[in-house]
Design an enzyme around this catalytic site. Structure first.
Site, PDB file in Angstrom:
ATOM      1  N   MET A 176      -0.658  38.828 102.460  1.00  0.00           N
ATOM      2  CA  MET A 176      -2.026  39.112 102.808  1.00  0.00           C
ATOM      3  C   MET A 176      -2.624  40.005 101.713  1.00  0.00           C
ATOM      4  O   MET A 176      -2.240  41.151 101.568  1.00  0.00           O
ATOM      5  CB  MET A 176      -2.087  39.831 104.152  1.00  0.00           C
ATOM      6  CG  MET A 176      -3.416  40.430 104.446  1.00  0.00           C
ATOM      7  SD  MET A 176      -3.605  41.412 105.968  1.00  0.00           S
ATOM      8  CE  MET A 176      -2.093  41.351 106.814  1.00  0.00           C
ATOM      9  N   PRO A 177      -3.576  39.501 100.932  1.00  0.00           N
ATOM     10  CA  PRO A 177      -4.225  40.331  99.928  1.00  0.00           C
ATOM     11  C   PRO A 177      -5.102  41.403 100.578  1.00  0.00           C
ATOM     12  O   PRO A 177      -5.842  41.126 101.525  1.00  0.00           O
ATOM     13  CB  PRO A 177      -5.096  39.343  99.147  1.00  0.00           C
ATOM     14  CG  PRO A 177      -4.508  38.002  99.413  1.00  0.00           C
ATOM     15  CD  PRO A 177      -3.945  38.093 100.797  1.00  0.00           C
ATOM     16  N   ILE A 178      -4.989  42.616 100.056  1.00  0.00           N
ATOM     17  CA  ILE A 178      -5.832  43.715 100.492  1.00  0.00           C
ATOM     18  C   ILE A 178      -6.543  44.254  99.257  1.00  0.00           C
ATOM     19  O   ILE A 178      -5.898  44.624  98.280  1.00  0.00           O
ATOM     20  CB  ILE A 178      -5.020  44.833 101.167  1.00  0.00           C
ATOM     21  CG1 ILE A 178      -4.273  44.282 102.377  1.00  0.00           C
ATOM     22  CG2 ILE A 178      -5.921  46.001 101.552  1.00  0.00           C
ATOM     23  CD1 ILE A 178      -3.293  45.267 102.997  1.00  0.00           C
TER      24      ILE A 178
END
Length: 64
Positions: A1-3
């Site tokens: 999950m890119p943050i």
């Protein structure tokens, strides 16, 4: 999950921050080939009194 964490000076209209979140999400989804639903974008607005440039708070800088 890119943050994605973005820090900006306070004072921009909510509509600009909303557009920023949308465009960053689109770009990350396209470049990393991940669904938008997996991307998180956090925008932190920093008070001008808490952001320094060359040792001087932005709040003390003329024209800012």
């Amino acid at each position: 999950m890119p943050i994605v964490n973005i820090q900006i000076l306070e004072g921009r209209p909510a509509s600009k921050v909303k557009a920023l979140i949308s465009r960053v999400t689109d770009t990350v989804a396209e470049e990393l080939e991940v669904p938008k639903e997996r991307i998180r974008v956090l925008v932190t607005e920093v008070p001008k009194t808490h952001w320094g440039i060359a040792g001087v708070p932005v709040s003390d800088t003329p024209g800012r």
